[in-house]
Design a protein around this motif. Sequence first.
Motif, mmCIF file in Angstrom:
data_model
loop_
_atom_site.group_PDB
_atom_site.id
_atom_site.type_symbol
_atom_site.label_atom_id
_atom_site.label_comp_id
_atom_site.label_asym_id
_atom_site.label_seq_id
_atom_site.Cartn_x
_atom_site.Cartn_y
_atom_site.Cartn_z
ATOM 1 N N TYR A 73 0.823 -1.207 0.000
ATOM 2 C CA TYR A 73 0.000 0.000 0.000
ATOM 3 C C TYR A 73 0.863 1.266 0.000
ATOM 4 O O TYR A 73 2.008 1.253 0.468
ATOM 5 C CB TYR A 73 -0.918 0.024 1.224
ATOM 6 C CG TYR A 73 -2.091 -0.909 1.110
ATOM 7 C CD1 TYR A 73 -3.246 -0.514 0.441
ATOM 8 C CD2 TYR A 73 -2.044 -2.187 1.666
ATOM 9 C CE1 TYR A 73 -4.339 -1.359 0.340
ATOM 10 C CE2 TYR A 73 -3.131 -3.050 1.572
ATOM 11 C CZ TYR A 73 -4.274 -2.632 0.898
ATOM 12 O OH TYR A 73 -5.346 -3.480 0.793
ATOM 13 N N GLN A 74 0.292 2.337 -0.507
ATOM 14 C CA GLN A 74 0.959 3.636 -0.469
ATOM 15 C C GLN A 74 1.339 3.978 0.988
ATOM 16 O O GLN A 74 0.577 3.725 1.918
ATOM 17 C CB GLN A 74 0.018 4.727 -0.999
ATOM 18 C CG GLN A 74 -0.374 4.592 -2.448
ATOM 19 C CD GLN A 74 -1.557 5.488 -2.786
ATOM 20 O OE1 GLN A 74 -2.478 5.641 -1.993
ATOM 21 N NE2 GLN A 74 -1.532 6.090 -3.992
ATOM 22 N N GLY A 75 2.523 4.544 1.168
ATOM 23 C CA GLY A 75 2.962 4.969 2.487
ATOM 24 C C GLY A 75 3.543 3.879 3.357
ATOM 25 O O GLY A 75 3.986 4.142 4.477
ATOM 26 N N GLU A 76 3.580 2.627 2.852
ATOM 27 C CA GLU A 76 4.170 1.524 3.612
ATOM 28 C C GLU A 76 5.428 1.050 2.907
ATOM 29 O O GLU A 76 5.869 1.655 1.922
ATOM 30 C CB GLU A 76 3.136 0.402 3.774
ATOM 31 C CG GLU A 76 1.905 0.850 4.547
ATOM 32 C CD GLU A 76 0.909 -0.269 4.783
ATOM 33 O OE1 GLU A 76 1.183 -1.416 4.380
ATOM 34 O OE2 GLU A 76 -0.162 0.003 5.379
ATOM 35 N N PHE A 77 6.029 -0.006 3.389
ATOM 36 C CA PHE A 77 7.253 -0.509 2.752
ATOM 37 C C PHE A 77 7.184 -2.022 2.638
ATOM 38 O O PHE A 77 6.432 -2.689 3.353
ATOM 39 C CB PHE A 77 8.503 -0.088 3.540
ATOM 40 C CG PHE A 77 8.673 -0.799 4.865
ATOM 41 C CD1 PHE A 77 9.392 -1.977 4.954
ATOM 42 C CD2 PHE A 77 8.108 -0.270 6.022
ATOM 43 C CE1 PHE A 77 9.554 -2.621 6.167
ATOM 44 C CE2 PHE A 77 8.261 -0.908 7.242
ATOM 45 C CZ PHE A 77 8.982 -2.086 7.324
ATOM 46 N N THR A 114 9.502 1.610 18.864
ATOM 47 C CA THR A 114 8.535 1.983 19.890
ATOM 48 C C THR A 114 8.176 3.455 19.691
ATOM 49 O O THR A 114 8.974 4.221 19.134
ATOM 50 C CB THR A 114 9.101 1.781 21.307
ATOM 51 O OG1 THR A 114 10.311 2.533 21.443
ATOM 52 C CG2 THR A 114 9.379 0.312 21.578
ATOM 53 N N ALA A 115 6.988 3.838 20.132
ATOM 54 C CA ALA A 115 6.569 5.231 19.991
ATOM 55 C C ALA A 115 7.525 6.137 20.767
ATOM 56 O O ALA A 115 7.910 5.815 21.901
ATOM 57 C CB ALA A 115 5.146 5.411 20.495
ATOM 58 N N PRO A 116 7.953 7.258 20.182
ATOM 59 C CA PRO A 116 8.927 8.128 20.850
ATOM 60 C C PRO A 116 8.355 8.868 22.063
ATOM 61 O O PRO A 116 9.110 9.356 22.910
ATOM 62 C CB PRO A 116 9.333 9.112 19.752
ATOM 63 C CG PRO A 116 8.172 9.131 18.814
ATOM 64 C CD PRO A 116 7.601 7.751 18.847
ATOM 65 N N THR A 145 3.947 1.270 10.735
ATOM 66 C CA THR A 145 4.380 -0.005 10.148
ATOM 67 C C THR A 145 5.618 -0.545 10.847
ATOM 68 O O THR A 145 5.808 -1.754 10.922
ATOM 69 C CB THR A 145 4.663 0.161 8.647
ATOM 70 O OG1 THR A 145 5.698 1.149 8.463
ATOM 71 C CG2 THR A 145 3.424 0.612 7.904
ATOM 72 N N LEU A 146 6.462 0.364 11.370
ATOM 73 C CA LEU A 146 7.673 -0.075 12.060
ATOM 74 C C LEU A 146 7.403 -0.478 13.506
ATOM 75 O O LEU A 146 8.252 -1.089 14.148
ATOM 76 C CB LEU A 146 8.724 1.034 12.018
ATOM 77 C CG LEU A 146 9.296 1.306 10.627
ATOM 78 C CD1 LEU A 146 9.987 2.660 10.588
ATOM 79 C CD2 LEU A 146 10.264 0.210 10.228
ATOM 80 N N TYR A 147 6.235 -0.120 14.028
ATOM 81 C CA TYR A 147 5.863 -0.582 15.365
ATOM 82 C C TYR A 147 5.493 -2.069 15.333
ATOM 83 O O TYR A 147 5.576 -2.758 16.348
ATOM 84 C CB TYR A 147 4.665 0.204 15.908
ATOM 85 C CG TYR A 147 4.883 1.688 16.096
ATOM 86 C CD1 TYR A 147 6.169 2.220 16.192
ATOM 87 C CD2 TYR A 147 3.811 2.565 16.174
ATOM 88 C CE1 TYR A 147 6.361 3.580 16.366
ATOM 89 C CE2 TYR A 147 3.992 3.935 16.350
ATOM 90 C CZ TYR A 147 5.282 4.432 16.437
ATOM 91 O OH TYR A 147 5.479 5.787 16.609
ATOM 92 N N ASP A 148 5.075 -2.534 14.165
ATOM 93 C CA ASP A 148 4.581 -3.909 14.036
ATOM 94 C C ASP A 148 5.562 -4.860 13.379
ATOM 95 O O ASP A 148 5.481 -6.074 13.587
ATOM 96 C CB ASP A 148 3.276 -3.925 13.220
ATOM 97 C CG ASP A 148 2.178 -3.087 13.863
ATOM 98 O OD1 ASP A 148 2.126 -3.061 15.100
ATOM 99 O OD2 ASP A 148 1.398 -2.470 13.108
ATOM 100 N N VAL A 149 6.484 -4.324 12.571
ATOM 101 C CA VAL A 149 7.361 -5.180 11.771
ATOM 102 C C VAL A 149 8.820 -4.854 12.041
ATOM 103 O O VAL A 149 9.202 -3.676 12.044
ATOM 104 C CB VAL A 149 7.068 -5.020 10.254
ATOM 105 C CG1 VAL A 149 8.039 -5.839 9.426
ATOM 106 C CG2 VAL A 149 5.631 -5.422 9.953
ATOM 107 N N ASP A 150 9.616 -5.889 12.280
ATOM 108 C CA ASP A 150 11.069 -5.724 12.366
ATOM 109 C C ASP A 150 11.586 -5.638 10.932
ATOM 110 O O ASP A 150 11.537 -6.634 10.196
ATOM 111 C CB ASP A 150 11.688 -6.917 13.084
ATOM 112 C CG ASP A 150 13.213 -6.846 13.154
ATOM 113 O OD1 ASP A 150 13.805 -5.925 12.559
ATOM 114 O OD2 ASP A 150 13.813 -7.730 13.793
ATOM 115 N N PRO A 151 12.057 -4.482 10.492
ATOM 116 C CA PRO A 151 12.433 -4.335 9.080
ATOM 117 C C PRO A 151 13.585 -5.237 8.650
ATOM 118 O O PRO A 151 13.734 -5.529 7.464
ATOM 119 C CB PRO A 151 12.818 -2.858 8.964
ATOM 120 C CG PRO A 151 13.136 -2.423 10.353
ATOM 121 C CD PRO A 151 12.253 -3.236 11.248
#
Length: 528
Positions: A279-283, A395-397, A516-522
């Motif tokens: 989706y747009q805005g994700e990776f 994590t959220a800053p 997306t980075l809160y849920d996925v380890d890139p």
Amino acid sequence: MKYVRNLLIALIFAALICGGASIFYYSNEYRYSYTDISVNEPTAYSEDNDDLAEFFKRVLKSSKEEEDLSTIYQREPQFYVITHIGGKNQRTYDIYITSVMTRSAYIHDKKADKLYKMNSSAFISFFGREEITPYAYTYSQPCEMTLSRGDVSIAAKATICDWNYIVSDGSFVKVTSLPDGGEVTGSVSGEAKDFTISLPYTPSSIKAKVYTEKDEIIFEGDVSDNLLPCANVDGTVFYEVTAVWNVNTTKDFYGTAKYVFIIENDVPVKVSAENVSCYQGEFMRIFAENANEEDVYTAACPELGYEATFFATENGKISLLPIPCDAVPGIYTINITENGNTRPLEIEVKEQSFDRGTLSISMTRTPEAEAELEVMISPFRTYVSEFDYIGGTFTAPVEGKITTSFGLHRYTNGSSEFTIHNGQDIAARGNPAIRAAQDGVVVYVGHLEIPGKTVVIDHGMNILSYHYHMKNIDVEVGQVVSQGDKLGNMGTTGYSTGDHLHFTVMINGVSTNPVTLYDVDPSAEIIK
């Protein structure tokens, strides 16, 4: 057997020319690879070799004549010795040994075409002769082991053994050292397939340990069906194989032998994406499985406006492909380049449902302020991290209320055209601490007109996090931070209507939804 007969004829002919006596030892074709050893020492006996000729006459006289040579082959003899008596007593004998333990052997008088079974005393006498003893005991050393896969075969001698073999008097001799053992090197390429273990005689059990140069265990345990798992990793792999032959009253040997194979694996690189769409805005992640560390990979798509770098992982390389918020939905071709060679990979960009909103603000973003911001951001659009991602999710800053979501289509001060909000606005009272969302290195600290007091952190793998509108900054450029370390406090500096943190994440210079980075380890490898 046709090959054997032809070879025997050639050997006998050679012996007739040379005179004297010759002894040839052959491994039996049923149980051994076909090898030969010849001995020709005319000084050890007279030209006519009457002593050896007389010996065979005595043996034949005391032996029982058998009827059919084919029955010997059905018993799979351990080996046979061809003894040629030269000179005036020219004679050729084949001696078949079916068991040293039971002293079972047969003599084939080729000239008379008669087969005899040795009695026990003749057996002991024959194998006690100086000319025969060096070749009499096939099992005096462990056999070779061969690993084969496709058209590749790698043979190794035992490197360590605890070996026992029987001699003609019925006793066992213990062997604890090997003269010619050693590690064997080889190489294989292609998709990983099991090796087939081949041994001339079947062991009671086989155990193996397969590991990499980094001592990563690929396999350890019992081997079944003679199939040894092949490591599906690139580089040097060690195979330690231990075969055990238990004590058995029908065998002429027992013991343990260890074999070591050092094999260079050249596994094909497999490029895959975790999904065929994004989706747009994700990776999305692209994984080059089995890629070597020194190989250079890039992923480029001119239509998306960037080139992505690959970073090393445990089993290959990985790259992150961010999809811009304004990318037109449809099919795109990603060009994966490996050391100058390009292969296409098609992906689909799907439309994201972004929020829409308005903003009224008395402050004006001047051209000078826009230019100042561009000077700061521009280098980071093509920025390449000097280190890999540490691993783990963000994590959220800061804790607070999401006042403006990522990708919001915002109409400012009544404008008919929207701008896309490239981050996430988090608001809270009391100027709470702003903390690092993940480990990294501070690469920018400054105070600009639009974003106010700003901190930029490089987290590796071309992932950068931006923190805007801060009240104060407690870190400096070059400082290494860990997840949760304090960067400063929330504020309302710059182009802002109140206390909040504008939190932006850019991957390869493209703004990406932080959620997306809160849920996925890139950096996590793709699991299919």
